[in-house]
Design a protein around this motif. Structure first.
Motif, PDB file in Angstrom:
ATOM      1  N   ASP A   1       0.810  -1.298  -0.018  1.00 45.58           N
ATOM      2  CA  ASP A   1      -0.087  -0.014  -0.029  1.00 45.58           C
ATOM      3  C   ASP A   1       0.961   1.177   0.018  1.00 45.58           C
ATOM      4  OD1 ASP A   1      -2.452  -1.179   0.161  1.00 45.58           O
ATOM      5  OD2 ASP A   1      -2.031  -1.383   2.234  1.00 45.58           O
ATOM      6  N   LEU A   2       2.051   1.166   0.374  1.00 45.96           N
ATOM      7  CA  LEU A   2       2.959   2.323   0.800  1.00 45.96           C
ATOM      8  C   LEU A   2       4.321   2.128   0.456  1.00 45.96           C
ATOM      9  CD1 LEU A   2       2.190   3.915   4.094  1.00 45.96           C
ATOM     10  CD2 LEU A   2       1.598   4.941   1.993  1.00 45.96           C
ATOM     11  N   ASP A   3       4.856   3.024  -0.342  1.00 44.21           N
ATOM     12  CA  ASP A   3       6.222   2.766  -0.798  1.00 44.21           C
ATOM     13  C   ASP A   3       7.257   2.779   0.213  1.00 44.21           C
ATOM     14  OD1 ASP A   3       7.909   5.792  -0.292  1.00 44.21           O
ATOM     15  OD2 ASP A   3       5.661   6.192  -0.657  1.00 44.21           O
ATOM     16  N   PRO A   4       8.388   2.011   0.085  1.00 43.02           N
ATOM     17  CA  PRO A   4       9.358   1.764   1.228  1.00 43.02           C
ATOM     18  C   PRO A   4       9.976   3.055   1.813  1.00 43.02           C
ATOM     19  CG  PRO A   4       9.929   0.329  -0.821  1.00 43.02           C
ATOM     20  CD  PRO A   4       8.804   1.423  -1.252  1.00 43.02           C
ATOM     21  N   LYS A   5      10.159   3.960   1.321  1.00 47.28           N
ATOM     22  CA  LYS A   5      10.599   4.971   1.839  1.00 47.28           C
ATOM     23  C   LYS A   5       9.432   5.750   3.122  1.00 47.28           C
ATOM     24  CE  LYS A   5      12.728   9.694   1.145  1.00 47.28           C
ATOM     25  NZ  LYS A   5      12.955  10.559  -0.041  1.00 47.28           N
ATOM     26  N   ALA A   6       8.298   5.810   2.783  1.00 47.21           N
ATOM     27  CA  ALA A   6       7.378   6.189   3.589  1.00 47.21           C
ATOM     28  C   ALA A   6       7.288   5.292   4.737  1.00 47.21           C
ATOM     29  CB  ALA A   6       5.834   6.389   2.929  1.00 47.21           C
ATOM     30  N   CYS A   7       7.342   3.911   4.411  1.00 45.15           N
ATOM     31  CA  CYS A   7       7.227   2.788   5.432  1.00 45.15           C
ATOM     32  C   CYS A   7       8.172   2.971   6.556  1.00 45.15           C
ATOM     33  CB  CYS A   7       7.166   1.577   4.779  1.00 45.15           C
ATOM     34  SG  CYS A   7       5.920   0.926   3.849  1.00 45.15           S
ATOM     35  N   TRP A   8       9.379   3.332   5.911  1.00 46.27           N
ATOM     36  CA  TRP A   8      10.493   3.433   6.858  1.00 46.27           C
ATOM     37  C   TRP A   8      10.421   4.724   7.715  1.00 46.27           C
ATOM     38  CZ3 TRP A   8      13.932   7.420   8.097  1.00 46.27           C
ATOM     39  CH2 TRP A   8      14.946   7.269   8.772  1.00 46.27           C
ATOM     40  N   ALA A   9       9.875   5.787   7.299  1.00 44.33           N
ATOM     41  CA  ALA A   9       9.588   6.892   8.065  1.00 44.33           C
ATOM     42  C   ALA A   9       8.689   6.709   9.106  1.00 44.33           C
ATOM     43  CB  ALA A   9       9.247   8.229   7.148  1.00 44.33           C
ATOM     44  N   LEU A  10       7.387   5.868   8.737  1.00 44.96           N
ATOM     45  CA  LEU A  10       6.502   5.741   9.753  1.00 44.96           C
ATOM     46  C   LEU A  10       6.954   4.469  10.911  1.00 44.96           C
ATOM     47  CD1 LEU A  10       3.393   5.151   7.470  1.00 44.96           C
ATOM     48  CD2 LEU A  10       3.825   7.122   8.928  1.00 44.96           C
ATOM     49  N   ARG A  11       8.050   3.903  10.669  1.00 45.20           N
ATOM     50  CA  ARG A  11       8.477   2.868  11.493  1.00 45.20           C
ATOM     51  C   ARG A  11       9.711   3.503  12.389  1.00 45.20           C
ATOM     52  NH1 ARG A  11       9.444  -0.590   7.298  1.00 45.20           N
ATOM     53  NH2 ARG A  11      11.879  -0.367   7.490  1.00 45.20           N
ATOM     54  N   HIS A  12       9.742   5.082  12.262  1.00 48.16           N
ATOM     55  CA  HIS A  12      10.891   5.556  12.882  1.00 48.16           C
ATOM     56  C   HIS A  12      10.496   6.902  13.090  1.00 48.16           C
ATOM     57  CE1 HIS A  12      13.291   2.648  11.037  1.00 48.16           C
ATOM     58  NE2 HIS A  12      14.307   2.726  11.868  1.00 48.16           N
ATOM     59  N   PRO A  13       9.459   7.147  14.161  1.00 45.62           N
ATOM     60  CA  PRO A  13       8.670   8.383  14.439  1.00 45.62           C
ATOM     61  C   PRO A  13       9.641   9.369  15.312  1.00 45.62           C
ATOM     62  CG  PRO A  13       7.568   6.547  15.713  1.00 45.62           C
ATOM     63  CD  PRO A  13       8.596   5.905  14.591  1.00 45.62           C
ATOM     64  N   GLU A  14      10.748   8.473  15.751  1.00 51.73           N
ATOM     65  CA  GLU A  14      11.415   9.407  16.762  1.00 51.73           C
ATOM     66  C   GLU A  14      12.576  10.232  15.856  1.00 51.73           C
ATOM     67  OE1 GLU A  14      13.697   5.520  15.511  1.00 51.73           O
ATOM     68  OE2 GLU A  14      11.926   6.237  16.050  1.00 51.73           O
ATOM     69  N   VAL A  15      12.687  10.020  14.581  1.00 53.84           N
ATOM     70  CA  VAL A  15      13.622  10.978  13.796  1.00 53.84           C
ATOM     71  C   VAL A  15      12.963  11.822  13.272  1.00 53.84           C
ATOM     72  CG1 VAL A  15      14.742  10.825  11.602  1.00 53.84           C
ATOM     73  CG2 VAL A  15      14.779   8.750  12.878  1.00 53.84           C
ATOM     74  N   PHE A  16      11.600  11.899  13.239  1.00 52.39           N
ATOM     75  CA  PHE A  16      10.820  13.193  12.404  1.00 52.39           C
ATOM     76  C   PHE A  16      10.054  13.973  13.853  1.00 52.39           C
ATOM     77  CE2 PHE A  16      11.223   9.858   9.284  1.00 52.39           C
ATOM     78  CZ  PHE A  16      11.974  10.416   8.668  1.00 52.39           C
ATOM     79  N   PRO A  17       9.577  15.122  13.401  1.00 57.85           N
ATOM     80  CA  PRO A  17       9.722  15.861  12.194  1.00 57.85           C
ATOM     81  C   PRO A  17      11.275  16.577  12.339  1.00 57.85           C
ATOM     82  CG  PRO A  17       8.391  17.221  13.756  1.00 57.85           C
ATOM     83  CD  PRO A  17       8.611  15.756  14.367  1.00 57.85           C
TER      84      PRO A  17
END
Length: 414
Positions: free
Chosen positions: A309-325
């Protein structure tokens, strides 16, 4: 030349070559010479797009669909009852030149079944390339197939004539090869890749010392992996690709969704090719090559397959909420590449533009940032425009394709 007979052969051999996708050509800098015809420009050769979106070079044929191997997934396997044909090196050279002069093509992609033996097949390919280069004076783009199990000396000879070589690994693990292609071994496939890498390294070294050092596979080597024919995970496929990029300086790995053109007891019973999975592999491959990701970040033991459903980059970002924003005015180039909606070019533009002044949210769109994705992962001058950083909420917004309410709305002047 009997063109009616040649046309019949071309019909058989071009149809047999359609499942090989590792032919999208990047070109090389082989220039025309006095008395010759054609050149291989660096921006690539003319190509067409097939109905399913594949990039197909305009003269894409097999030298022969006779093959001594009996790979379960292959339409040209020795046990299949199909029409067989073979073009001689002279016929291939004549057809290539005739098509070039009619402006049908600008290059040649020539693959082949394994006829008699890997070495014998490669000798025929060498003869074809030699006729084109030395007798026909053809300086256009030539991409040929490296046959697994071929002698190193023959690989070196072939590499002197062609712009690109590809040795197709086809299946991502030894167990998969044993299941579907028991006559092939991983070693027979990887050894020619190593010979090509060594030849390219030697050519680069010779270029530093000799102005007119003979070229060797100037456009690099490629390979192809079939996706969906075996139970191998996406992580297994990506780890193999990463190893090929690192160890044999692979120019490009192509992924081919398994097409159920044949049936067999060891083949999966699928109705249509897994094209979306193929697409996700290309996206992940792009992340490894240009976005400074490694395979262990993209997929893990706990998550070995892609979210379709989601591209690999978006999936990585959602798995690492500590990095963002991330604050776009201070984040490093490496960190900017991790933000969904920010590409290589827009990250470079951000790094260049913020040397002059602090960037505003308005200016990011002009720099090429896709704000409907990036807004959930960045701040601009300390302000967050995504409403919520909750991963579940962000996932819903990314999947929804509808315009969402925002704390920031540009004012219309009219």
């Amino acid at each position: 030349m009997d063109w009616e007979r040649i046309e019949q052969k071309l019909h058989i051999l071009s149809d047999a070559a359609k499942y090989d996708v590792s032919c999208s050509s990047s070109g090389s800098r082989r220039a025309n010479t006095t008395g010759g015809i054609g050149n291989a420009v660096a921006c690539g050769i003319c190509h067409t797009w097939s109905a399913d979106g594949r990039c197909v070079s305009l003269l894409k044929i097999l030298m022969t669909n006779h093959c001594i191997y009996n790979c379960a997934y292959c339409v040209n396997a020795v046990s299949r009852e199909v029409k067989r044909a073979i073009l001689t090196p002279e016929e291939i050279a004549d057809v290539t030149i005739a098509f070039y002069r009619r402006n049908y093509i600008e290059g040649l992609f020539l693959s082949s079944g394994v006829y008699r033996s890997p070495d014998y097949t490669t000798e025929l390919l060498i003869r074809t390339a030699r006729i084109l280069r030395e007798e026909k004076k053809f300086n256009g783009y030539i991409h040929m197939k490296g046959i697994p199990g071929t002698n190193a000396t023959l690989i070196r000879q072939l590499g002197r004539y062609v712009d690109r070589l590809s040795v197709n690994i086809e299946l991502p693990s030894s167990s998969s090869l044993k299941l579907l292609a028991p006559q092939k071994t991983k070693e027979n496939i990887l050894v020619p890749m190593g010979h090509i890498r060594d030849g390219i390294d030697q050519w680069h070294d010779e270029k530093k010392r000799y102005k007119k050092a003979p070229s060797f596979v100037p456009a690099g080597q490629t390979t192809q992996l079939i996706v969906g024919a075996t139970p191998d995970s996406d992580r297994t496929i990506l780890r193999l690709s990463q190893a090929l990029y690192d160890k044999v300086d692979m120019k490009r790995v192509y992924y081919s969704a398994y097409v159920p053109a044949v049936t067999g007891s060891n083949l999966p019973a699928i109705v249509k090719p897994p094209l979306l999975r193929e697409h996700r592999l290309y996206q992940a491959d792009w992340l490894m090559r240009f976005y400074q990701f490694n395979v262990e970040e993209i997929l893990t033991d706990d998550v070995p397959n892609f979210d379709l459903d989601l591209d690999p980059k978006a999936c990585w970002a959602l798995r690492h909420p500590e990095v963002f924003p991330l604050e776009v005015n201070r984040a490093s180039y490496h960190d900017l590449l991790r933000v969904p909606g920010i590409g290589v070019l827009s990250a470079r533009r951000i790094c260049a533009a913020r040397r002059q002044a602090f960037l505003s949210y308005d200016s990011l769109k002009r720099l090429g940032v896709v704000l409907k994705r990036a807004r959930y992962f960045i701040t601009c001058k300390g302000k967050y425009y995504g409403l919520s950083t909750d991963p579940a909420y962000v996932r819903r917004m990314l999947l929804s394709g509808q315009k969402q309410p925002s704390a920031y709305e540009p004012m219309s002047l009219f």
